[in-house]
Design an enzyme around this catalytic site. Structure first.
Site, mmCIF file in Angstrom:
data_model
loop_
_atom_site.group_PDB
_atom_site.id
_atom_site.type_symbol
_atom_site.label_atom_id
_atom_site.label_comp_id
_atom_site.label_asym_id
_atom_site.label_seq_id
_atom_site.Cartn_x
_atom_site.Cartn_y
_atom_site.Cartn_z
ATOM 1 N N GLY A 50 0.850 -1.203 0.000
ATOM 2 C CA GLY A 50 0.000 0.000 0.000
ATOM 3 C C GLY A 50 0.876 1.240 0.000
ATOM 4 N N SER A 52 1.642 3.796 -2.293
ATOM 5 C CA SER A 52 1.588 4.923 -3.224
ATOM 6 C C SER A 52 0.854 6.153 -2.701
ATOM 7 C CB SER A 52 0.905 4.461 -4.517
ATOM 8 O OG SER A 52 -0.345 3.859 -4.207
ATOM 9 N N GLY A 54 -1.201 8.155 1.022
ATOM 10 C CA GLY A 54 -1.538 8.155 2.438
ATOM 11 C C GLY A 54 -0.381 7.699 3.321
ATOM 12 N N ASP A 113 -2.705 -6.206 -7.613
ATOM 13 C CA ASP A 113 -3.546 -6.506 -6.456
ATOM 14 C C ASP A 113 -2.761 -7.258 -5.374
ATOM 15 O OD1 ASP A 113 -5.470 -7.177 -4.676
ATOM 16 O OD2 ASP A 113 -6.722 -8.292 -6.094
ATOM 17 N N ALA A 114 -2.542 -6.590 -4.249
ATOM 18 C CA ALA A 114 -1.726 -7.165 -3.170
ATOM 19 C C ALA A 114 -2.333 -8.443 -2.595
ATOM 20 C CB ALA A 114 -1.560 -6.132 -2.051
ATOM 21 N N ALA A 142 -5.558 0.036 2.276
ATOM 22 C CA ALA A 142 -6.943 0.459 2.523
ATOM 23 C C ALA A 142 -7.678 0.112 1.246
ATOM 24 C CB ALA A 142 -7.017 1.947 2.816
ATOM 25 N N TYR A 226 -6.855 2.337 13.339
ATOM 26 C CA TYR A 226 -7.418 3.601 13.834
ATOM 27 C C TYR A 226 -8.452 3.301 14.911
ATOM 28 C CZ TYR A 226 -9.467 8.293 13.723
ATOM 29 O OH TYR A 226 -9.906 9.550 14.067
ATOM 30 N N TYR A 236 -17.560 3.793 13.034
ATOM 31 C CA TYR A 236 -16.184 3.325 12.786
ATOM 32 C C TYR A 236 -15.779 2.200 13.740
ATOM 33 C CZ TYR A 236 -11.460 3.086 11.199
ATOM 34 O OH TYR A 236 -10.300 2.588 10.687
HETATM 35 P P1 NAD Z 1 -4.970 5.484 1.232
HETATM 36 O O1 NAD Z 1 -6.279 5.351 0.550
HETATM 37 O O2 NAD Z 1 -4.325 6.818 1.286
HETATM 38 O O3 NAD Z 1 -3.896 4.468 0.579
HETATM 39 C C1 NAD Z 1 -4.204 3.116 0.349
HETATM 40 C C2 NAD Z 1 -3.043 2.420 -0.328
HETATM 41 O O4 NAD Z 1 -3.422 1.062 -0.539
HETATM 42 C C3 NAD Z 1 -2.682 2.997 -1.699
HETATM 43 O O5 NAD Z 1 -1.280 2.979 -1.851
HETATM 44 C C4 NAD Z 1 -3.336 2.018 -2.680
HETATM 45 O O6 NAD Z 1 -2.682 1.941 -3.953
HETATM 46 C C5 NAD Z 1 -3.163 0.718 -1.908
HETATM 47 N N1 NAD Z 1 -4.118 -0.329 -2.295
HETATM 48 C C6 NAD Z 1 -5.472 -0.335 -2.189
HETATM 49 N N2 NAD Z 1 -5.969 -1.511 -2.624
HETATM 50 C C7 NAD Z 1 -4.910 -2.263 -3.017
HETATM 51 C C8 NAD Z 1 -4.756 -3.573 -3.539
HETATM 52 N N3 NAD Z 1 -5.801 -4.375 -3.746
HETATM 53 N N4 NAD Z 1 -3.511 -4.011 -3.840
HETATM 54 C C9 NAD Z 1 -2.416 -3.220 -3.637
HETATM 55 N N5 NAD Z 1 -2.501 -1.981 -3.120
HETATM 56 C C10 NAD Z 1 -3.724 -1.512 -2.819
HETATM 57 O O7 NAD Z 1 -5.175 4.862 2.700
HETATM 58 P P2 NAD Z 1 -4.693 5.320 4.157
HETATM 59 O O8 NAD Z 1 -5.735 6.205 4.749
HETATM 60 O O9 NAD Z 1 -3.278 5.745 4.157
HETATM 61 O O10 NAD Z 1 -4.840 3.922 4.921
HETATM 62 C C11 NAD Z 1 -3.757 3.013 5.099
HETATM 63 C C12 NAD Z 1 -3.918 2.333 6.437
HETATM 64 O O11 NAD Z 1 -3.805 3.326 7.477
HETATM 65 C C13 NAD Z 1 -5.275 1.656 6.634
HETATM 66 O O12 NAD Z 1 -5.104 0.469 7.360
HETATM 67 C C14 NAD Z 1 -6.035 2.666 7.484
HETATM 68 O O13 NAD Z 1 -7.061 2.098 8.262
HETATM 69 C C15 NAD Z 1 -4.899 3.187 8.368
HETATM 70 N N6 NAD Z 1 -5.205 4.467 9.037
HETATM 71 C C16 NAD Z 1 -5.688 5.521 8.330
HETATM 72 C C17 NAD Z 1 -6.016 6.689 9.016
HETATM 73 C C18 NAD Z 1 -6.576 7.890 8.283
HETATM 74 O O14 NAD Z 1 -7.088 8.807 8.939
HETATM 75 N N7 NAD Z 1 -6.471 7.941 6.965
HETATM 76 C C19 NAD Z 1 -5.818 6.786 10.398
HETATM 77 C C20 NAD Z 1 -5.274 5.702 11.081
HETATM 78 C C21 NAD Z 1 -4.981 4.534 10.381
#
Ligand code: NAD
Length: 401
Positions: A50, A52, A54, A113-114, A142, A226, A236
């Site tokens: 994941g 790319s 966030g 797809d991971a 995510a 989270y 949530y």
């Molecule tokens: P995001 O949407 O910014 O990034 C998701 C990443 O997952 C991307 O790089 C995307 O390309 C990759 N991805 C999605 N589906 C995929 C697949 N099938 N195969 C390969 N790659 C795939 O998400 P985020 O908000 O950074 O979330 C990442 C983690 O952090 C999650 O577990 C989320 O619950 C956790 N988190 C997020 C927050 C928040 O506020 N955003 C807070 C705490 C924890």
């Protein structure tokens, strides 16, 4: 050459276009923060699932540019064409790869797809041929759905459990505070969400890599989770996604028992609520994030993804550091967000937030700017009136058949 003027085409919580220069500028800003906050070399081989956008992107940038890691990333992004922009994650990685090459860093990306066997086998091949065993795996997926090895499609849903949810939310399409209502999830929807966002796939990765002899002595792994405030709890933490996160956290404890030798182990890091594509899609969360940003900025304790991840490495994951955890074996990067005075200040203003008070009681302007920046818009120093090359190439690892 396919130069065009790129404008945002925002539909609710997504933009159909992304700006290459804006995404590149975002990455350069994060790299600057990672370099100041990093500790140099010594992290070794790191896999980010994941990678790319966030939290995963910030992890990649911190590991490579703050700690000299050799990094293999897995993501799921859409490449551009002659006439269409790619997704923001594509352009983020174009810039990350360019900077890595300039600095002689090892960074490779698998775009696929991971959850699939093909991508997992490709990671194994890459590690064997070009990297060697892993020191660290960060799991930051995510995803809205998962297709399992038998071809069954599992969907992740955002629903309450047991009873109907009604509560304040923000309509990102019409920029209005609304009352949202959601029916409770069925048992199948709960199970399906756990299948996508729980710990099963994280465990699959670790088991495969262990069988293949690709975990170095003292190997560590971290997944992100989270908790969040009471105002979003029904939807949530006490909802379908909360069940998945509980499963992820329980998986972390089990994996830790198996991996805790030579300083290694498994942890879940509870990160702060930030603006990402994933969080923008959750009812009540954009409004809560706008409110908590206001409170945290007033107290000068606000952080974005890169500041959080620099802190994660500096305090917990850097070579020689032992992660500090709460009673449930979780790293708490949400400590500032969850300070009682911060949560009390959010709760105090929550009922008074409406269309008239939105800009005064919350940092909705900041939320909106962060949201547009996810797609490379509203970034300082970018000339949005100029035509820009959208068909940018990214050298990717070829996925096994
Ligand atoms: P995001 O949407 O910014 O990034 C998701 C990443 O997952 C991307 O790089 C995307 O390309 C990759 N991805 C999605 N589906 C995929 C697949 N099938 N195969 C390969 N790659 C795939 O998400 P985020 O908000 O950074 O979330 C990442 C983690 O952090 C999650 O577990 C989320 O619950 C956790 N988190 C997020 C927050 C928040 O506020 N955003 C807070 C705490 C924890």
């Amino acid at each position: 050459m396919s130069k065009m003027v790129v404008e945002p085409r925002i539909r609710g919580f997504i933009s159909l276009t992304s700006h290459p220069e804006g995404c590149a500028a975002n990455v350069r800003r994060q790299v600057d923060v990672a370099k100041v906050g990093g500790r140099g070399e010594g992290l070794g081989n790191v896999l980010v699932v994941g990678s790319s956008q966030g939290y995963g992107l910030s992890t990649l940038l911190t590991a490579v540019f703050g700690y000299g890691a050799n990094l293999l990333g897995v993501c799921f992004e859409k490449e551009p064409t002659e006439t269409k922009t790619g997704t923001a994650g594509w352009y983020n990685l174009v810039e990350a790869h360019r900077l890595a090459e300039v600095e002689g860093r090892q960074l490779s990306t698998i775009n696929g797809d991971a959850f699939s066997d093909a991508v997992k086998r490709t990671v194994v091949r890459e590690l064997k041929e070009r990297f060697g065993p892993l020191e660290l795996l960060v799991y930051s997926l995510a995803a809205p759905r998962r297709v399992d090895a038998e071809g069954v499609v599992w969907n992740s849903t955002l629903k309450p459990l047991g009873e109907r949810y009604t509560g304040k939310a923000f309509d990102l399409r019409h920029h209005k505070v609304i009352d949202a209502a959601l029916e409770p999830a069925s048992d199948e929807e709960v199970a399906s969400t756990v299948k996508v966002m729980g710990g099963e796939d994280w465990r699959d990765w670790i088991e495969l890599l262990r069988e293949e002899g690709l975990l170095a002595a003292g190997f560590r792994t971290v997944a992100y989770s989270y908790i969040g405030p009471e105002v979003s709890a029904a939807i949530y933490r006490r909802g379908t996604i909360g069940r998945a996160k509980e499963h992820l956290e329980a998986t972390g404890i089990e994996l830790n028992r198996e991996l805790s030798t030579d300083g290694g182990g498994a942890w879940v890091s509870i990160n702060k609520g930030v603006v990402t594509q994933a969080s923008s899609a959750i009812p009540a969360v954009p409004l809560y994030i706008s409110a908590v940003f206001k409170v945290m900025k007033e107290r000068e304790i606000h952080e974005g993804t890169i500041e959080q991840i620099v802190r994660l490495f500096h305090d917990h994951l850097a070579p020689g550091k032992t992660p500090r955890t709460d009673d449930e074996h979780r790293i708490r990067l949400d400590d500032l967000e969850m300070l009682p005075e911060v949560q009390a200040a959010v709760a105090e203003r929550w009922d008074s937030i409406d269309d008239d008070t939105l800009y005064e009681l919350t940092d909705y302007a900041g939320f909106r700017r962060d949201f547009e920046q996810l797609f490379g818009f509203e970034v300082d120093g970018v000339d949005y009136s100029a035509a820009t090359e959208v068909n940018q190439a990214l050298e990717l690892v070829v996925i096994e058949d």
